[in-house]
Design a protein around this motif. Structure first.
Motif, PDB file in Angstrom:
ATOM      1  N   GLN A 120       0.834  -1.197   0.000  1.00  0.00           N
ATOM      2  CA  GLN A 120       0.000   0.000   0.000  1.00  0.00           C
ATOM      3  C   GLN A 120       0.875   1.256   0.000  1.00  0.00           C
ATOM      4  OE1 GLN A 120      -2.653  -0.010   3.364  1.00  0.00           O
ATOM      5  NE2 GLN A 120      -3.837   1.734   2.647  1.00  0.00           N
ATOM      6  N   GLN A 123       2.185   1.730  -3.368  1.00  0.00           N
ATOM      7  CA  GLN A 123       1.124   2.217  -4.247  1.00  0.00           C
ATOM      8  C   GLN A 123       0.952   3.729  -4.122  1.00  0.00           C
ATOM      9  OE1 GLN A 123      -2.713   0.514  -3.496  1.00  0.00           O
ATOM     10  NE2 GLN A 123      -3.531   1.149  -5.466  1.00  0.00           N
ATOM     11  N   MET A 127       1.396   6.337  -7.088  1.00  0.00           N
ATOM     12  CA  MET A 127       0.322   7.262  -7.470  1.00  0.00           C
ATOM     13  C   MET A 127       0.882   8.656  -7.718  1.00  0.00           C
ATOM     14  SD  MET A 127      -2.650   5.949  -4.839  1.00  0.00           S
ATOM     15  CE  MET A 127      -3.881   7.201  -5.172  1.00  0.00           C
ATOM     16  N   PRO A 131       1.257   7.436 -12.011  1.00  0.00           N
ATOM     17  CA  PRO A 131      -0.124   7.104 -11.656  1.00  0.00           C
ATOM     18  C   PRO A 131      -0.708   5.840 -12.309  1.00  0.00           C
ATOM     19  CG  PRO A 131       0.095   9.460 -11.969  1.00  0.00           C
ATOM     20  CD  PRO A 131       1.418   8.848 -12.368  1.00  0.00           C
ATOM     21  N   PRO A 132      -0.446   5.576 -13.594  1.00  0.00           N
ATOM     22  CA  PRO A 132      -1.060   4.380 -14.188  1.00  0.00           C
ATOM     23  C   PRO A 132      -0.631   3.062 -13.534  1.00  0.00           C
ATOM     24  CG  PRO A 132      -0.284   5.854 -15.911  1.00  0.00           C
ATOM     25  CD  PRO A 132       0.254   6.370 -14.610  1.00  0.00           C
ATOM     26  N   THR A 133       0.564   3.013 -12.950  1.00  0.00           N
ATOM     27  CA  THR A 133       1.041   1.764 -12.359  1.00  0.00           C
ATOM     28  C   THR A 133       0.404   1.483 -10.989  1.00  0.00           C
ATOM     29  OG1 THR A 133       2.939   2.865 -11.344  1.00  0.00           O
ATOM     30  CG2 THR A 133       3.262   1.894 -13.533  1.00  0.00           C
ATOM     31  N   ALA A 134      -0.257   2.488 -10.412  1.00  0.00           N
ATOM     32  CA  ALA A 134      -0.893   2.303  -9.103  1.00  0.00           C
ATOM     33  C   ALA A 134      -2.008   1.257  -9.189  1.00  0.00           C
ATOM     34  CB  ALA A 134      -1.433   3.630  -8.585  1.00  0.00           C
ATOM     35  N   THR A 135      -2.736   1.246 -10.307  1.00  0.00           N
ATOM     36  CA  THR A 135      -3.799   0.252 -10.493  1.00  0.00           C
ATOM     37  C   THR A 135      -3.207  -1.139 -10.577  1.00  0.00           C
ATOM     38  OG1 THR A 135      -5.129   1.891 -11.649  1.00  0.00           O
ATOM     39  CG2 THR A 135      -5.740  -0.410 -11.949  1.00  0.00           C
ATOM     40  N   LEU A 136      -2.088  -1.269 -11.273  1.00  0.00           N
ATOM     41  CA  LEU A 136      -1.417  -2.563 -11.371  1.00  0.00           C
ATOM     42  C   LEU A 136      -0.995  -3.042  -9.987  1.00  0.00           C
ATOM     43  CD1 LEU A 136      -0.162  -4.841 -13.067  1.00  0.00           C
ATOM     44  CD2 LEU A 136       1.885  -3.422 -13.286  1.00  0.00           C
ATOM     45  N   SER A 138      -2.474  -2.384  -7.221  1.00  0.00           N
ATOM     46  CA  SER A 138      -3.694  -2.837  -6.538  1.00  0.00           C
ATOM     47  C   SER A 138      -4.013  -4.278  -6.902  1.00  0.00           C
ATOM     48  CB  SER A 138      -4.892  -1.961  -6.916  1.00  0.00           C
ATOM     49  OG  SER A 138      -4.728  -0.671  -6.425  1.00  0.00           O
ATOM     50  N   LEU A 139      -3.860  -4.608  -8.176  1.00  0.00           N
ATOM     51  CA  LEU A 139      -4.117  -5.984  -8.619  1.00  0.00           C
ATOM     52  C   LEU A 139      -3.108  -6.952  -8.019  1.00  0.00           C
ATOM     53  CD1 LEU A 139      -4.959  -5.347 -12.387  1.00  0.00           C
ATOM     54  CD2 LEU A 139      -6.546  -5.916 -10.545  1.00  0.00           C
TER      55      LEU A 139
END
Length: 195
Positions: A120, A123, A127, A131-136, A138-139
């Motif tokens: 976390q 993440q 962010m 920023p786009p890698t933050a979603t990855l 999360s997964l």
């Protein structure tokens, strides 16, 4: 236990969860210390969630969002959810012939949450930077939490079948979600759904 030992234990948990369970049990923490680890995990996770909410505010006006915007309330809810999860892991596991104890389940749930707190934190940094890698991330965190929960539950109870533990986990998640939904509805904190 030193800070470097925690890093080694984290690596061991990712590589060999069953052995990590043995190491965690071998620490012989008292009941109070196990509850403190659980509280630490809930507190750190809530602080990071609060930091992310301040850095990246999301407009929301329903009661649930208002409750979750308070780090203290969020920590309390996470603490309760982890306690319920430890209870469910113990009761359901024992119903299927497992040998795990509630206090061990409590420690394992807290330890998995502390590992997820590390992800976390990464993440939150991502962010800011990418920023786009933050979603990855999360997964990755979601997949890792499922993997560790299944593997450590299997080791906790002495089970041999990973698919059966996975099915038990899915059933347990539905059971816990149902109980939490009923509690949330009783307190009127579920979001309203338009007809």
């Amino acid at each position: 236990m030193k800070f470097t030992d925690l890093g080694d234990l984290m690596v061991l948990t990712l590589r060999n969860p069953a052995h990590a369970v043995e190491v965690l049990r071998g620490l012989e923490l008292t009941s109070g210390e196990r509850w403190m680890v659980l509280m630490l995990a809930a507190t750190l996770s809530s602080l990071l969630a609060g930091l992310a909410r301040v850095m990246f505010p999301v407009p929301a006006d329903d009661a649930l969002s208002a409750i979750l915007s308070s780090p203290v309330t969020l920590a309390g809810l996470q603490f309760a959810a982890m306690t319920i999860s430890a209870g469910a892991v113990t009761v359901i596991g024992r119903a299927f012939g497992g040998q795990g104890e509630f206090e061990d389940a409590l420690l394992l749930i807290a330890w998995v949450e502390l590992i997820l707190v590390g992800l976390q934190a990464m993440q939150v940094v991502l962010m800011l930077l990418v920023p786009p890698t933050a979603t990855l991330m999360s997964l990755v965190a979601f997949g890792l939490s499922i993997y560790l929960t299944i593997a450590m539950t299997k080791a906790l109870h002495g089970f041999t079948s990973t698919p059966k533990v996975a099915l038990g986990l899915i059933g347990g998640v539905f059971l816990v979600a149902t109980v939490l939904s009923v509690i949330a509805a009783a307190f009127g904190i579920l979001p309203e759904v338009a007809p």
